[in-house]
Design a protein around this motif. Structure first.
Motif, PDB file in Angstrom:
ATOM      1  N   ALA A   3      -9.647  -4.180  -2.993  1.00  0.00           N
ATOM      2  CA  ALA A   3     -10.915  -4.223  -1.992  1.00  0.00           C
ATOM      3  C   ALA A   3     -11.480  -4.300  -3.578  1.00  0.00           C
ATOM      4  N   GLU A   4     -11.667  -3.940  -4.150  1.00  0.00           N
ATOM      5  CA  GLU A   4     -12.307  -3.541  -5.896  1.00  0.00           C
ATOM      6  C   GLU A   4     -11.571  -5.237  -6.720  1.00  0.00           C
ATOM      7  N   PHE A  23       0.856  -1.364  -0.486  1.00  0.00           N
ATOM      8  CA  PHE A  23       0.008  -0.318   0.053  1.00  0.00           C
ATOM      9  C   PHE A  23       1.308   1.206  -0.218  1.00  0.00           C
ATOM     10  N   ASN A  24       0.325   1.883  -0.801  1.00  0.00           N
ATOM     11  CA  ASN A  24       0.769   3.194  -0.636  1.00  0.00           C
ATOM     12  C   ASN A  24       0.206   4.233  -0.534  1.00  0.00           C
ATOM     13  N   THR A  28      -8.976   6.193  -6.607  1.00  0.00           N
ATOM     14  CA  THR A  28      -8.082   7.045  -7.295  1.00  0.00           C
ATOM     15  C   THR A  28      -7.635   7.514  -5.794  1.00  0.00           C
ATOM     16  N   GLY A  29      -6.723   8.965  -5.722  1.00  0.00           N
ATOM     17  CA  GLY A  29      -6.508   9.895  -4.806  1.00  0.00           C
ATOM     18  C   GLY A  29      -5.019   8.830  -3.360  1.00  0.00           C
ATOM     19  N   ALA A  30      -4.687   9.050  -2.536  1.00  0.00           N
ATOM     20  CA  ALA A  30      -4.165   9.616  -1.568  1.00  0.00           C
ATOM     21  C   ALA A  30      -4.497   7.800  -0.469  1.00  0.00           C
ATOM     22  N   ALA A  31      -5.620   7.002  -0.983  1.00  0.00           N
ATOM     23  CA  ALA A  31      -6.033   5.699  -0.192  1.00  0.00           C
ATOM     24  C   ALA A  31      -6.487   5.077  -1.309  1.00  0.00           C
ATOM     25  N   ALA A  32      -5.977   5.412  -2.614  1.00  0.00           N
ATOM     26  CA  ALA A  32      -6.595   4.109  -3.663  1.00  0.00           C
ATOM     27  C   ALA A  32      -5.636   2.550  -3.433  1.00  0.00           C
ATOM     28  N   THR A  33      -5.048   2.802  -3.276  1.00  0.00           N
ATOM     29  CA  THR A  33      -4.102   1.423  -2.463  1.00  0.00           C
ATOM     30  C   THR A  33      -5.591   0.272  -1.837  1.00  0.00           C
ATOM     31  N   TYR A  34      -5.751   1.029  -1.255  1.00  0.00           N
ATOM     32  CA  TYR A  34      -6.741  -0.135  -0.282  1.00  0.00           C
ATOM     33  C   TYR A  34      -8.063  -0.080  -1.224  1.00  0.00           C
TER      34      TYR A  34
END
Length: 388
Positions: free
Chosen positions: A64-65, A2-3, A54-60
């Motif tokens: 999940a998707e 995660f980033n 999208t955005g800073a939490a996109a990796t999460y």
């Protein structure tokens, strides 16, 4: 794995829920819209997915998707096709409600998500028991509090903290422990509070407590110096993997030899860009999923084949969300062509009765919609998660 920007976390993103009020009207979820081309033949059940794509939490959200998509494929049958549609909320409460409305227009009958706590609190506070909602990773008690159709697949913050203390009492009873947490983060402080309470009951030796906030997470030398002087041999830190990588680097530079233990927010440590992964050797983690566990091999292979990457806990949690929804549909015996609002109550009753053998354990749900499953601990050895 995660980033994420240190000021934006899956657990503690400002929902703005109180400010939403009447400014954003939540549409009723009646059938309508298009699902992108699949036929409405009476055998299709529509599941919406909301998270930060999208955005800073996109990796999460992206993880999940992807996990949810694999599950929809795996749990679809000739009599029940699970159709998925995703919406991006950028980890924002108001955008999450907009995403919810868009999915209602599509004809959503159940929801996986939102992924982040602030967004999940905003949506769960507005649906008024008109939609089955199963979040993979929003861990605050507020997500399900006083809700009848909202469920969590992840552990709650208090459960995680208490489980970590019990693990240490069993495996590291003689350790001198420093408690280290982000006092400005709901997840970190919530886990820390529960840990401290259980640590006292379990008679753990807490010799020091240190805090920090996001704006001071670039160096932990001062806190580590105090912990070292207090004689701490183990640091329990319910923090995210990026600050954890800084902490480990700081400890090495000052010659501080200790054991670090984290919770699920630290999952991803090995993938931090520029981090010397040898520093993670021996790190302990309370997390519900390991891609290195043989029992998850089939899922890991399918995920790698589909996406050319290794799945993380968010992918596994979302997979379990869809699995649970499929089991609830079967248990409830509902008309799968019905509106989400009409079947939400029956699905919620079924959720409290089912048991699934998930990727993250054997899952059941209590009356509050909180998951009940075994807590698991891993130790990092040679770049792999090994059962502790």
């Amino acid at each position: 794995m995660f980033n994420i920007n240190s000021t934006l976390s899956r657990r503690n993103f400002l929902a703005g829920a109180a400010a939403l009020g009447s400014a954003v009207a939540l549409a009723g979820c009646s059938s309508g819209g298009s699902d992108g081309g699949s036929a409405d033949d009476g055998k299709t059940f529509k599941i919406g997915v909301i998270g930060p794509l999208t955005g800073a939490a996109a990796t999460y959200g992206v993880s999940a998707e992807k996990g949810a998509k694999l599950a929809a494929k795996d749990f679809s049958t000739k009599d029940l096709k699970l159709s998925l549609k995703s919406e991006d909320d950028v980890a924002d409460g108001e955008k999450a409600i907009n995403a919810f409305n868009a999915l209602c227009d599509w004809g959503m009958q159940a929801l996986v998500g939102p992924v982040t706590t602030g967004a999940a609190v905003a949506v769960s506070g507005e649906i008024a028991d008109d939609m089955l909602m199963v979040t993979p990773s929003a861990s605050s008690l507020d997500v399900t509090k006083d809700k009848t159709t909202v469920f969590q697949v992840c552990f709650t913050d208090p459960t995680m903290g208490a489980s970590a203390a019990k693990f240490l009492a069993e495996k590291y009873a003689d350790a001198k422990i420093a408690l280290f947490y982000n006092s400005g983060d709901t997840y970190s402080s919530g886990v820390a509070d529960a840990f401290a309470e259980q640590a006292k009951a379990s008679k753990l030796d807490i010799v020091d407590t240190e805090t920090f906030k996001d704006d001071s997470s670039t160096s932990f030398t001062n806190q580590l110096t105090k912990a070292k002087e207090a004689g701490a041999t183990l640091i329990f830190a319910p923090i995210y993997y990026t600050p954890a990588s800084v902490l480990l680097k700081n400890a090495k530079d000052m010659g501080y030899d200790m054991t670090l233990m984290g919770t699920d927010g630290m999952d991803g440590l090995l993938s931090v860009e520029g981090f010397d992964t040898s520093l993670a050797e021996g790190v302990l983690l309370m997390t519900p999923f390991s891609a290195d566990d043989e029992k998850n091999a089939d899922f890991v292979k399918a995920y790698k084949d589909a996406y050319d990457e290794t799945p993380n806990q968010f992918a596994a949690d979302a997979y379990d969300c869809v699995h649970a929804i499929a089991e609830a549909i079967d248990r409830a015996g509902i008309d799968i062509s019905a509106d989400g609002a009409d079947i939400a109550g029956d699905l919620a009753k079924a959720m409290r009765k089912i048991k699934i053998e998930g990727l993250t354990g054997e899952l059941t749900w209590n009356d509050e919609g909180q998951v009940e499953k075994p807590a698991t601990a891993y130790v990092i050895q040679d770049g792999k998660y090994i059962a502790a």
